[in-house]
Design an enzyme around this catalytic site. Structure first.
Site, short mmCIF file in Angstrom:
data_model
loop_
_atom_site.label_atom_id
_atom_site.label_comp_id
_atom_site.label_asym_id
_atom_site.label_seq_id
_atom_site.Cartn_x
_atom_site.Cartn_y
_atom_site.Cartn_z
CD GLU A 1 -2.81 1.32 2.48
OE1 GLU A 1 -3.49 0.10 2.50
OE2 GLU A 1 -2.78 1.87 3.63
CB ALA B 1 -6.84 13.03 6.30
CG HIS C 1 -7.31 3.01 -1.44
ND1 HIS C 1 -7.33 3.11 -0.21
CD2 HIS C 1 -6.69 1.82 -1.81
CE1 HIS C 1 -6.50 2.13 0.44
NE2 HIS C 1 -6.07 1.42 -0.60
N GLY D 1 -14.15 6.43 4.64
CA GLY D 1 -13.34 7.18 4.88
C GLY D 1 -13.19 8.08 6.09
CG ASP E 1 -15.45 -2.28 14.76
OD1 ASP E 1 -16.02 -1.30 14.35
OD2 ASP E 1 -14.58 -2.34 15.67
CE LYS F 1 -17.41 -1.69 6.00
NZ LYS F 1 -15.88 -1.42 6.58
CD GLN G 1 -5.69 1.90 10.34
OE1 GLN G 1 -4.78 1.50 9.61
NE2 GLN G 1 -6.32 2.94 10.59
#
Length: 308
Positions: A33, A67, A93, A124, A177, A184, A195
């Site tokens: 990444e 961000a 992304h 995001g 979570d 999803k 993450q």
């Protein structure tokens, strides 16, 4: 080369490789990444790292948004350039932040024109960065599962999503979570990338909670080799979770020796990656910070095999 011209060229096989199909192979995947550079000098540095890492033939590579979606244009441009000029499979992304549905459709169309078929759909961070209140665009989307569903209507794309082993900063619980990740998957997500985190237990807990809800969703661990102690505070800010004492103490013990910090960072990441692969993780996603040496050291330590 314009998007219109590139859209008429034959599609190299690497550009349309399916990430879900790669994850179904016997060998673990490995991927890298990058983040969009802020200026031309940083972009040249990024391309040096990309070319070094390209030689390892990773399963795929991705380019983040900044961000609040602040680097959308540069992120899209770098991702398209990877598709056109390298042998790498790009994962694009895409975030809901600051975008109307019409704008999101346009970005997906640009990716499609460049031959990109793998998209990571993210809500995001809020405008202004982590810790700020989330405000949806008045003509946009509110959650990642809505973005997954939208992308799936726009063509033959594979869609991945984010996962949070250490709990999303806005989440009330780890169970919540897991339930979000299941939603999803129900919307059409075929895999998740986490993450960054630092303990095997965090990853296994998330995987088990999702499995307990009846979903066999491949979850790729995202790992970041620490190369300087100042990163620790930034990591805490980004993740909303403290760095474990066992990790922080090992790095702080050598804080005055930059070379030793890098060495310990590589050791920590190698150890965690080995544990995760032994537990059946489908691969490792390296968060490179646009630098190749530490990532290549971990890759070499793991004895990983180039993607076929």
């Amino acid at each position: 080369m314009s998007l219109g011209t590139s859209a008429r060229l034959p599609r190299p096989a690497h550009m349309t490789r399916s990430i879900p199909q790669a994850l179904a192979q016997d060998l673990p995947s490995f991927s890298f990444e990058f983040f969009p550079p802020k200026d031309d000098a940083a972009e040249a540095h990024l391309w040096e790292a990309i070319r070094r890492l390209e030689k390892t033939r990773p399963t795929f590579v991705s380019v983040t948004y900044g961000a609040g979606g602040s680097t959308r244009d540069r992120s899209v441009r770098v991702t398209e350039r990877i598709a056109r000029e390298t042998t790498l499979t790009p994962l694009a992304h895409l975030t809901c932040v600051g975008h109307s549905v019409s704008e999101l459709r346009s970005v997906v169309g640009a990716f499609s024109a460049a031959g990109i078929r793998n998209i990571l759909a993210l809500r995001g961070d809020p405008l202004g960065g982590p810790g700020q209140e989330w405000v949806r665009h008045r003509e946009g989307l509110d959650h990642a599962d809505e973005l997954v569903a939208l992308v799936r209507t726009l063509g033959a794309f594979t869609v991945g999503v984010a996962a949070f082993p250490d709990q999303h900063p806005e989440s009330p619980s780890l169970d919540a979570d897991a339930e979000v990740l299941v939603r999803k998957a129900d919307a059409g997500a075929e895999y998740a990338i986490t993450q960054f985190f630092f303990t095997k237990e965090a990853y296994l807990g998330l995987r088990d909670r999702v499995a307990a809800r009846g979903r066999d969703l491949p979850i790729i661990p995202g790992l970041m080799p620490v190369t300087n102690v100042k990163q620790l505070a930034r990591m805490t800010q980004l993740s909303g979770q403290p760095v474990p004492d066992a990790v922080a103490s090992r790095l702080e013990a050598v804080a005055d020796d930059p070379a030793a910090v890098r060495e310990v960072g590589v050791e920590i990441t190698t150890e965690l990656a080995q544990e995760l692969l032994a537990e059946g993780a489908p691969g490792i996603h390296f968060i490179t910070m646009n630098r190749s040496p530490a990532t290549l050291r971990v890759w070499d330590n793991l004895g990983m095999t180039a993607a076929q």
